[in-house]
Design a protein around this motif. Structure first.
Motif, PDB file in Angstrom:
ATOM      1  N   LEU A   5      18.277  21.714  25.761  1.00 54.68           N
ATOM      2  CA  LEU A   5      17.397  22.117  24.668  1.00 54.68           C
ATOM      3  C   LEU A   5      17.887  21.550  23.341  1.00 54.68           C
ATOM      4  CD1 LEU A   5      14.938  23.685  23.736  1.00 54.68           C
ATOM      5  CD2 LEU A   5      16.392  25.729  23.591  1.00 54.68           C
ATOM      6  N   PHE A   6      19.209  21.558  23.143  1.00 53.21           N
ATOM      7  CA  PHE A   6      19.790  20.999  21.918  1.00 53.21           C
ATOM      8  C   PHE A   6      19.426  19.526  21.763  1.00 53.21           C
ATOM      9  CE2 PHE A   6      23.226  18.571  19.945  1.00 53.21           C
ATOM     10  CZ  PHE A   6      23.268  19.160  18.681  1.00 53.21           C
ATOM     11  N   PHE A   7      19.657  18.737  22.811  1.00 52.14           N
ATOM     12  CA  PHE A   7      19.380  17.302  22.715  1.00 52.14           C
ATOM     13  C   PHE A   7      17.885  17.005  22.671  1.00 52.14           C
ATOM     14  CE2 PHE A   7      23.802  16.938  24.374  1.00 52.14           C
ATOM     15  CZ  PHE A   7      24.307  16.244  23.288  1.00 52.14           C
ATOM     16  N   LEU A   8      17.076  17.812  23.336  1.00 51.63           N
ATOM     17  CA  LEU A   8      15.636  17.651  23.249  1.00 51.63           C
ATOM     18  C   LEU A   8      15.152  17.905  21.825  1.00 51.63           C
ATOM     19  CD1 LEU A   8      12.898  17.217  24.662  1.00 51.63           C
ATOM     20  CD2 LEU A   8      12.846  19.688  25.057  1.00 51.63           C
ATOM     21  N   SER A   9      15.653  18.968  21.197  1.00 47.85           N
ATOM     22  CA  SER A   9      15.292  19.275  19.808  1.00 47.85           C
ATOM     23  C   SER A   9      15.760  18.161  18.872  1.00 47.85           C
ATOM     24  CB  SER A   9      15.925  20.593  19.357  1.00 47.85           C
ATOM     25  OG  SER A   9      15.520  21.643  20.170  1.00 47.85           O
ATOM     26  N   THR A  12      13.716  14.873  19.492  1.00 41.17           N
ATOM     27  CA  THR A  12      12.331  14.985  19.048  1.00 41.17           C
ATOM     28  C   THR A  12      12.234  14.930  17.535  1.00 41.17           C
ATOM     29  OG1 THR A  12      11.797  16.322  20.984  1.00 41.17           O
ATOM     30  CG2 THR A  12      10.269  16.437  19.128  1.00 41.17           C
ATOM     31  N   ILE A  13      13.055  15.705  16.851  1.00 42.63           N
ATOM     32  CA  ILE A  13      13.005  15.736  15.380  1.00 42.63           C
ATOM     33  C   ILE A  13      13.493  14.413  14.806  1.00 42.63           C
ATOM     34  CG2 ILE A  13      13.881  16.882  13.315  1.00 42.63           C
ATOM     35  CD1 ILE A  13      11.819  18.482  14.967  1.00 42.63           C
ATOM     36  N   PHE A  14      14.553  13.849  15.359  1.00 43.18           N
ATOM     37  CA  PHE A  14      15.076  12.584  14.848  1.00 43.18           C
ATOM     38  C   PHE A  14      14.031  11.480  14.943  1.00 43.18           C
ATOM     39  CE2 PHE A  14      17.303   8.534  15.410  1.00 43.18           C
ATOM     40  CZ  PHE A  14      18.060   8.510  14.252  1.00 43.18           C
ATOM     41  N   LEU A  15      13.394  11.353  16.096  1.00 42.68           N
ATOM     42  CA  LEU A  15      12.398  10.299  16.270  1.00 42.68           C
ATOM     43  C   LEU A  15      11.145  10.546  15.426  1.00 42.68           C
ATOM     44  CD1 LEU A  15      12.672   9.616  20.104  1.00 42.68           C
ATOM     45  CD2 LEU A  15      13.500   8.181  18.216  1.00 42.68           C
ATOM     46  N   SER A  16      10.754  11.806  15.288  1.00 42.09           N
ATOM     47  CA  SER A  16       9.548  12.085  14.504  1.00 42.09           C
ATOM     48  C   SER A  16       9.784  11.912  13.002  1.00 42.09           C
ATOM     49  CB  SER A  16       9.019  13.489  14.797  1.00 42.09           C
ATOM     50  OG  SER A  16       9.910  14.465  14.323  1.00 42.09           O
ATOM     51  N   GLU A  17      11.018  12.015  12.564  1.00 41.45           N
ATOM     52  CA  GLU A  17      11.319  11.861  11.137  1.00 41.45           C
ATOM     53  C   GLU A  17      11.552  10.405  10.726  1.00 41.45           C
ATOM     54  OE1 GLU A  17      11.244  14.077   8.616  1.00 41.45           O
ATOM     55  OE2 GLU A  17      10.484  15.518  10.056  1.00 41.45           O
ATOM     56  N   LEU A  18      11.772   9.512  11.688  1.00 36.41           N
ATOM     57  CA  LEU A  18      11.974   8.104  11.343  1.00 36.41           C
ATOM     58  C   LEU A  18      10.696   7.547  10.733  1.00 36.41           C
ATOM     59  CD1 LEU A  18      13.967   6.656  14.366  1.00 36.41           C
ATOM     60  CD2 LEU A  18      14.793   7.079  12.061  1.00 36.41           C
ATOM     61  N   GLY A  19      10.802   6.975   9.558  1.00 31.97           N
ATOM     62  CA  GLY A  19       9.646   6.391   8.902  1.00 31.97           C
ATOM     63  C   GLY A  19       8.710   7.421   8.302  1.00 31.97           C
ATOM     64  N   ASP A  20       9.109   8.672   8.302  1.00 33.08           N
ATOM     65  CA  ASP A  20       8.313   9.758   7.742  1.00 33.08           C
ATOM     66  C   ASP A  20       8.293   9.629   6.217  1.00 33.08           C
ATOM     67  OD1 ASP A  20       7.538  12.278   6.704  1.00 33.08           O
ATOM     68  OD2 ASP A  20       8.267  13.317   8.465  1.00 33.08           O
TER      69      ASP A  20
END
Length: 94
Positions: A5-9, A12-20
């Motif tokens: 769950l830690f690595f999934l969170s 997910t957040i790391f990839l979604s924040e790239l280029g945000d």
């Protein structure tokens, strides 16, 4: 500790924040700053606080609503945002 769950969170957040837009704003702020470490600290704390609010709201909402309904609500919100982005902003009448 639930490492999956830690690595999934994290992933997910790391990839979604790239280029945000928050990352672009951080780049702009640090480019105009003589102290980029303060920009890093400020942006990190802002993301941490936003994540904390999300976790607290999600946890408290899960006490009253089933997980399946929460996921459906989140999916509808994301779909609505995606449609709005695809349709573009309405032009203002002058």
């Amino acid at each position: 500790m639930d490492w999956q769950l830690f690595f999934l969170s994290f992933g997910t957040i790391f990839l979604s924040e790239l280029g945000d837009k928050s990352q672009i704003a951080t780049i702009g702020l640090s480019g105009n700053s003589d102290a980029p470490r303060y920009v890093f600290l400020g942006s990190s704390l802002a993301l941490l606080l936003a994540s904390l609010i999300g976790v607290l709201l999600g946890d408290s909402a899960s006490q009253f609503l089933p997980t399946r309904l929460l996921k459906a609500i989140a999916a509808i919100i994301f779909a609505g945002m995606a449609l709005r982005l695809l349709m573009g902003e309405p032009e203002a009448d002058s």
